[in-house]
Every structure is written in structure tokens, then in C-alpha cells.
Design an enzyme around this catalytic site. Structure first.
Site, PDB file in Angstrom:
ATOM      1  N   LYS A  37       0.617  -1.233  -0.182  1.00  0.00           N
ATOM      2  CA  LYS A  37      -0.181   0.096  -0.272  1.00  0.00           C
ATOM      3  C   LYS A  37       1.346   0.906   0.001  1.00  0.00           C
ATOM      4  O   LYS A  37       1.509   0.887   0.156  1.00  0.00           O
ATOM      5  CB  LYS A  37      -0.695   0.126   0.995  1.00  0.00           C
ATOM      6  CG  LYS A  37      -0.691  -0.258   3.019  1.00  0.00           C
ATOM      7  CD  LYS A  37      -1.323  -0.713   3.720  1.00  0.00           C
ATOM      8  CE  LYS A  37      -0.175  -0.267   4.820  1.00  0.00           C
ATOM      9  NZ  LYS A  37      -0.952  -1.407   6.688  1.00  0.00           N
ATOM     10  N   ARG A 132     -10.515  -0.624  14.613  1.00  0.00           N
ATOM     11  CA  ARG A 132     -10.602   0.105  13.888  1.00  0.00           C
ATOM     12  C   ARG A 132     -11.828  -0.408  12.376  1.00  0.00           C
ATOM     13  O   ARG A 132     -12.467   1.000  12.199  1.00  0.00           O
ATOM     14  CB  ARG A 132      -9.437   0.252  13.273  1.00  0.00           C
ATOM     15  CG  ARG A 132      -8.499   1.042  11.789  1.00  0.00           C
ATOM     16  CD  ARG A 132      -7.433   1.245  11.897  1.00  0.00           C
ATOM     17  NE  ARG A 132      -6.908  -0.483  11.660  1.00  0.00           N
ATOM     18  CZ  ARG A 132      -5.764   0.096  10.348  1.00  0.00           C
ATOM     19  NH1 ARG A 132      -5.215   1.021  10.398  1.00  0.00           N
ATOM     20  NH2 ARG A 132      -5.597  -1.079   9.597  1.00  0.00           N
ATOM     21  N   TYR A 252      15.653  29.148  12.079  1.00  0.00           N
ATOM     22  CA  TYR A 252      14.915  29.907  12.713  1.00  0.00           C
ATOM     23  C   TYR A 252      14.841  30.268  14.065  1.00  0.00           C
ATOM     24  O   TYR A 252      14.722  29.330  14.533  1.00  0.00           O
ATOM     25  CB  TYR A 252      13.813  29.683  11.977  1.00  0.00           C
ATOM     26  CG  TYR A 252      13.537  29.819  10.022  1.00  0.00           C
ATOM     27  CD1 TYR A 252      13.247  30.532   9.433  1.00  0.00           C
ATOM     28  CD2 TYR A 252      13.641  28.477   9.396  1.00  0.00           C
ATOM     29  CE1 TYR A 252      12.907  31.064   7.853  1.00  0.00           C
ATOM     30  CE2 TYR A 252      12.959  28.716   8.333  1.00  0.00           C
ATOM     31  CZ  TYR A 252      13.302  30.146   7.719  1.00  0.00           C
ATOM     32  OH  TYR A 252      13.120  29.812   6.374  1.00  0.00           O
ATOM     33  N   MET A 299      12.484  23.773   5.174  1.00  0.00           N
ATOM     34  CA  MET A 299      11.903  23.500   4.771  1.00  0.00           C
ATOM     35  C   MET A 299      12.604  22.414   3.205  1.00  0.00           C
ATOM     36  O   MET A 299      12.162  21.679   2.843  1.00  0.00           O
ATOM     37  CB  MET A 299      10.780  24.566   3.397  1.00  0.00           C
ATOM     38  CG  MET A 299      10.021  23.715   2.626  1.00  0.00           C
ATOM     39  SD  MET A 299       8.287  24.857   2.543  1.00  0.00           S
ATOM     40  CE  MET A 299       7.226  24.611   0.856  1.00  0.00           C
TER      41      MET A 299
END
Ligand SMILES: *Cc1c(COP(=O)(O)O)cnc(C)c1O
Length: 356
Positions: A37, A132, A252, A299
Site C-alpha cells: 500500500k 478500527r 529560524y 523546508m
């Protein structure tokens, strides 16, 4: 100086084949049905399944109908595998399941109702404690008594919720629940164990096992397992080298302040490439023969500490692979190996080794 190349995801299908053999040998007598999958956990469902077909795999599991269709097309008529679709049968999907010869895993009474005129074989999933998906034990008993005559139940299955911890008593309770449902479908094959369940031992194996993450190198107990080979290697090139002085920040938000004078390499990979940002400060990279701390993850770029290692822009840094193990990376990111793998590869160049 060579121009920096792009990030590279190398998928070693020989290592995959070795892991397949390890898992097959751990569950003698059971058929391994690889789980491919999410595009083979991000590594390419078609090349993965084709290689596993060569190794003897004849049944596979995917999650979505569209994944099943793509896998059927990729395997082609010369590899007529059984492809199970975990999402099962939703109204209107019958013609597509039939056209691609897919086996839906029916996991609720509503799905069984929708599939009552479906002519192909089906699997039925029962819930044994994970809450589930799957029929309750009582629903399975009712169904067995009133089975729609056309429904061809080829496989009866369930899924373990806490098998990664062999000491967790819930697995044995789930096993008892499955063993009580299984005789209701005497003509069906039984399937219970995924990677972690295979490692729990023979009584968990039944007829068909469903290994996923351990095929791709993830340990069944969420830590590195020496029996399994690393399949995916993710490398990215150094873009810049810099010297940062004690007390200065990197990246950052002044969250990362170096304690001592440091030499850092800035590498062309970031969370947009699937690295998990919250692993920064905890994960490691392999460069010039040693593990190096990943200081920041932004990023498109990360920074690693490289000490006095010889380095040049364009040199490749291993962010996942034989030295930076999948389970260690997952632990650093506070997640499971599955999530680390499926995120990788979006922007990377892919290289397959051992393709057949
Ligand atoms: C994903 C999945 C598997 C494979 O699990 P791994 O932990 O990757 O081995 C097996 N069975 C079901 C029902 C699944 O959803």
C-alpha cells in the site's frame, strides 16, 4: 568542483528480496502476502511487487482501489497475482474491482451488503480488539449463518493492535478472539499477522501473513533488527559549508544556538522532501565515516555538524540507509518507520538496484 546533484532515493531490491526470505522463513508453512500500500511504502509498489513476484510472492495487499488498479496494470497479464484491496467494497466500485480482478477486504456489514452480488472472491475482516475496522465476533457469527450464497469468502482476516510489544497481553487476547471466529468460515484461508505479528511466533501465522514494514527494513519491535537489511537509502548533496561561532544561532527562531564553534554543512533536503521537522536536534546523518548531528530541518535545507571532516559542495550525505537506520530515524522523529518511509521521495531522483 562537480555541480551538486539532487537528492537520491536508492531502493535496493536485492535487500528487499533478502528481507522477504527472512520473513518467509520466520513463518514456515504460511504464505507471505506482501503489503505494498501507499506505493510500496513510498518505494514504488510496481518495482517492489515485480521483484517479490520473482521471489515467489503470489498475493499482495494495497489500501485503495486505485492502488490495486495501478498494481494490476504494473504486474501485467504475465503475473496474475491476487491483489487484496483493504478499503473493501464501496457502492459503485464493483465494476472497477471486477475489471482489475481485485479482491476486496470487506470490513463492515454495510460493505458485505453492498457486495452481495459481487461475483469475485472476497476477504472478510473481523475486529478482534483494535476497534478500527472489521466485523464484531457476533456479526461474524450472524454472517456465517446467513452468508449470501453468491459470496466467495476466500480469506478471513484480522489485524493486531499491539504486536510491536511482545509482552503486551492484548495480542494473545486478540488471537483467542480470532481463533474462535476462524472455524465459522471453514473453507477460507486465515490471515492474522503483519510484520510484528510474524515475529510473535507460529501460533500467530495461520495460512497467510501480511508483512509490510519489515520487508522494507523496519524492525518488528520498532527498533533495528539485525536480521533485516536496509532497503531505502536517502542521500542529499551538500550545498554550502560554514563556520558558526559559539553562541550563534542557526536557522529560524533562534531555537538552535551552537554551544561551541562548529563547522556545519547545509544539505539540500528538508521537510518538503519528507524529512520530519520535529526530528531536528535529535536525528543523525552519516557523512565521511561518522554519524553527525542534524541541527536544523527547514523546508528545503538541513544543517549538520561535521567537525573537521573533509567536505565539499556536492558531497552526498546519507539521511537514511545502512548507517542511519529507519527505526532510529523514526524514534528521533517520534513516529513509526512506516511514516518516515512513505514521506520520502517526492523530489528525489529514484534509483533501483536489483530490478527484475
Ligand atoms: C498496513 C497493514 C499491514 C502491514 O503492516 P506492517 O506493520 O507494515 O507490517 C498488514 N495488514 C493490514 C490490515 C494493514 O493495514
Amino acid at each position: 568542483m562537480p555541480a551538486p546533484s539532487s537528492a537520491r532515493l536508492t531502493i535496493d531490491l536485492d535487500a528487499l528480496a533478502q528481507n522477504y526470505a527472512v520473513l518467509r522463513d520466520l513463518a514456515p508453512g504460511a504464505e507471505p502476502a506482501p503489503v505494498v500500500k501507499a506505493d510500496g511504502y513510498g518505494l514504488g509498489a510496481v518495482p517492489v511487487a515485480r521483484r517479490l513476484w520473482t521471489e515467489g510472492a503470489r498475493a499482495f495487499f494495497v489500501a485503495r482501489l486505485s492502488e490495486g488498479e495501478a498494481l494490476r496494470a504494473g504486474l501485467g497479464p504475465e503475473r496474475p497475482a491476487t491483489i487484496h484491496v483493504l478499503d473493501g467494497f464501496t457502492p459503485g466500485t464493483g465494476p472497477r474491482l471486477t475489471a482489475a480482478n481485485l479482491t476486496p477486504v470487506l470490513s463492515s456489514l454495510a460493505q458485505i451488503e453492498s457486495a452481495s452480488t459481487f461475483a469475485g472472491p472476497v476477504a472478510i475482516q473481523v475486529d478482534t480488539g483494535m476497534n478500527r475496522q472489521g466485523l464484531t465476533g457476533a456479526e461474524a457469527r450472524d454472517l456465517a449463518a446467513t452468508l449470501p450464497p453468491g459470496l466467495r469468502v476466500e480469506t478471513i482476516m484480522s489485524h493486531l493492535g499491539s504486536a510491536t510489544d511482545p509482552a503486551d497481553p492484548r495480542s494473545a487476547a486478540q488471537l483467542d478472539a480470532f481463533a474462535s471466529v476462524r472455524p465459522l468460515f471453514p473453507h477460507a484461508r486465515a490471515s492474522f499477522a503483519a510484520s510484528a505479528g510474524i515475529a510473535l511466533g507460529h501460533v500467530y501465522h495461520f495460512d497467510l501473513v501480511r508483512p509490510g514494514i519489515s520487508l522494507y527494513g523496519g524492525g518488528p519491535e520498532e527498533r533495528p533488527d539485525a536480521r533485516l537489511k536496509s532497503v531505502a537509502t536517502y542521500e542529499a548533496p551538500i550545498l554550502y559549508l560554514r563556520q558558526v561561532e559559539a553562541g550563534e544561532m542557526i536557522g529560524y527562531g533562534s531555537k538552535t544556538i551552537v554551544e561551541t564553534d562548529s563547522r556545519i554543512a547545509v544539505v539540500a533536503a528538508g521537510y518538503a522532501d519528507g524529512l520530519i521537522r520535529c526530528a531536528m536536534g535529535r536525528s543523525q546523518a552519516w557523512f565521511a565515516g561518522a554519524l553527525r548531528k542534524v541541527l536544523i530541518i527547514t523546508m528545503d535545507l538541513i544543517a549538520i555538524e561535521i567537525g573537521d571532516a573533509q567536505a565539499n559542495p556536492g558531497d552526498m550525505v546519507e539521511l537514511l540507509g545502512p548507517h542511519v537506520l529507519l527505526d532510529d530515524l523514526a524514534a528521533a522523529a517520534g513516529t513509526v518507520a512506516h511514516e518516515c518511509l512513505v514521506r520520502l521521495g517526492g523530489r528525489a531522483e529514484r534509483v533501483y538496484l536489483g530490478q527484475r
